[in-house]
Design an enzyme around this catalytic site. Structure first.
Site, mmCIF file in Angstrom:
data_model
loop_
_atom_site.group_PDB
_atom_site.id
_atom_site.type_symbol
_atom_site.label_atom_id
_atom_site.label_comp_id
_atom_site.label_asym_id
_atom_site.label_seq_id
_atom_site.Cartn_x
_atom_site.Cartn_y
_atom_site.Cartn_z
ATOM 1 N N GLY A 147 30.691 -19.912 -11.365
ATOM 2 C CA GLY A 147 31.727 -20.943 -11.385
ATOM 3 C C GLY A 147 31.156 -22.341 -11.372
ATOM 4 O O GLY A 147 30.133 -22.633 -12.015
ATOM 5 N N CYS A 148 31.784 -23.214 -10.607
ATOM 6 C CA CYS A 148 31.419 -24.628 -10.613
ATOM 7 C C CYS A 148 30.003 -24.893 -10.121
ATOM 8 O O CYS A 148 29.421 -25.938 -10.433
ATOM 9 C CB CYS A 148 32.406 -25.422 -9.749
ATOM 10 S SG CYS A 148 34.110 -25.382 -10.360
ATOM 11 N N VAL A 149 29.442 -23.976 -9.352
ATOM 12 C CA VAL A 149 28.095 -24.190 -8.807
ATOM 13 C C VAL A 149 27.003 -23.904 -9.838
ATOM 14 O O VAL A 149 25.833 -24.242 -9.618
ATOM 15 C CB VAL A 149 27.886 -23.317 -7.549
ATOM 16 C CG1 VAL A 149 27.526 -21.879 -7.911
ATOM 17 C CG2 VAL A 149 26.815 -23.903 -6.636
ATOM 18 N N ALA A 150 27.357 -23.323 -10.978
ATOM 19 C CA ALA A 150 26.349 -22.808 -11.901
ATOM 20 C C ALA A 150 25.502 -23.884 -12.565
ATOM 21 O O ALA A 150 24.368 -23.615 -12.962
ATOM 22 C CB ALA A 150 27.011 -21.941 -12.969
ATOM 23 N N MET A 346 28.948 -26.890 -5.814
ATOM 24 C CA MET A 346 29.703 -26.000 -4.932
ATOM 25 C C MET A 346 30.556 -25.074 -5.783
ATOM 26 O O MET A 346 31.078 -25.484 -6.813
ATOM 27 C CB MET A 346 30.589 -26.815 -3.991
ATOM 28 C CG MET A 346 29.815 -27.669 -3.003
ATOM 29 S SD MET A 346 30.880 -28.802 -2.071
ATOM 30 C CE MET A 346 31.262 -30.008 -3.344
#
Length: 359
Positions: A147-150, A346
């Protein structure tokens, strides 16, 4: 604890590139179309309007012209659209990163690909490899589900690879077409927020080791964190119509309770502290997330200006977000030799990735 030794062969960001779909729509028009979609079933349209207005986004880029979303009433149709568009904008971002690094597609030895908005087997990176004419011997690591942490996690993994193979070049490519995950039957607050928050875009980053002439920042330390029993905080629920957003109101509480200690302990391993960080490259997760980071880390005024600006102009681009912010920083030549920068990502899990840069 002794700080890491920075050598000329340390992983270094040697080129970045970004791409946005050409279908730009201002936020007022998007909100109006969503309101039309839900007004007959949504019980509190005033709350809908308040949520959309509080996001502070001026507009977003969409994978398709807005009229073409109407027939996309199944997961198969939205994923087919993702399969068409994702390789196109991914290739544009990759080409720009290569151009800025002064490299050719065949110079890339390992391609890390991250996404959370579509599924393909073989993964989309194979189509980018073919489109750009990369070597058939290229190594590939497609990563789905972070998700956004990638964006931050992919940077860390690519840097790990270059530490092992300093004579090679790694590319990180992120493609997120969040608009294609819209759940038109989901009237939850989480989906109302997501429908107004997430945008579409692609970003690429090149990391090399034996590049003494390069001037980009070195990746000198990374830290990965996964908090136990937080799977219900953020992520996807896979339903018949595709990806249904999971977004708990507890997210900001979790960030507020943990981020300060995690950042300070990470920086302490390098014998520096928050006051040494000149450039904060924080995921533009949303107004509440950025406000929470500012407060919890006691950041100086305007420390997250680039994150706020990215959120306002293109929305939350999931994994591509931190890459867009770093790209702007590099293109503005805003960093001086010796400056430290910190990437904060995150995402689902709940997970956090910290990447320390030095110019």
């Amino acid at each position: 604890m002794r700080p890491s030794v920075i050598s000329n062969n340390s992983p270094r960001v040697i080129g970045t590139g970004t791409a946005l779909p050409g279908n730009y729509v201002d936020q007022e028009q998007l909100s109006s179309r969503l309101r039309e979609l839900w007004e007959k079933r949504y019980s509190d349209l005033r709350r809908f309007d308040k949520i959309q207005g509080a996001l502070g986004i001026t507009g977003r880029h969409l994978a398709l012209p807005i009229e073409e979303y109407i027939p996309l009433d199944t997961f198969a149709k939205t994923n087919d659209a993702w399969l068409r568009v994702a390789p196109e904008i991914g290739a544009v971002a990759a080409e720009l990163a290569l151009e800025r690094a002064g490299l050719k597609p065949r110079d890339v030895d390992h391609l890390f690909f991250v996404t959370v908005t579509g599924i393909a087997v073989p993964s989309i990176d194979t189509r980018v490899i073919s489109a750009l004419g990369m070597r058939k011997e290229i190594k590939r690591t497609p990563i789905f589900g972070l998700g956004c942490v990638a964006g931050a996690a992919g940077t860390a993994r690519a840097a790990d690879y270059i530490r092992a193979f300093p004579s090679e070049v790694a590319m990180l490519l992120s493609v997120e077409l969040c608009s294609l995950t819209l759940q038109r039957e989901d009237l939850s607050i989480a989906n109302v927020i997501a429908s107004g928050l997430f945008g579409d875009g692609a970003a690429a980053m090149l990391i090399g080791g034996n590049t003494p002439a390069a001037t980009g920042p070195q990746v000198i330390a990374t830290r990965s964190l996964v908090f136990p029993n937080t799977e219900e905080i953020l992520g996807w629920e896979i339903v018949d119509s595709g990806f249904k957003i999971v977004l708990s109101s507890k997210l900001t509480d979790l960030v507020r309770a943990n981020i300060l200690d995690e950042v300070d302990s990470f920086l302490a391993t390098q014998q520096i502290d928050r006051s040494d960080i000149c450039h904060w490259i924080a995921h533009a997760g949303g107004p509440k997330v950025l406000e929470t980071l500012e407060g919890a880390l006691a950041l100086p005024e305007a420390a997250l200006a680039r994150s706020w600006r990215s959120l306002q102009s293109v929305g939350n681009l999931s994994s591509a977000s931190v890459m867009f912010i770093l790209d702007e920083l590099l293109e503005d030549n805003a960093a001086a030799p010796g400056d430290y920068g910190l990437i904060i990502g995150m995402g689902p899990g709940f997970s956090v990735e910290l990447v320390l840069l030095k110019w």
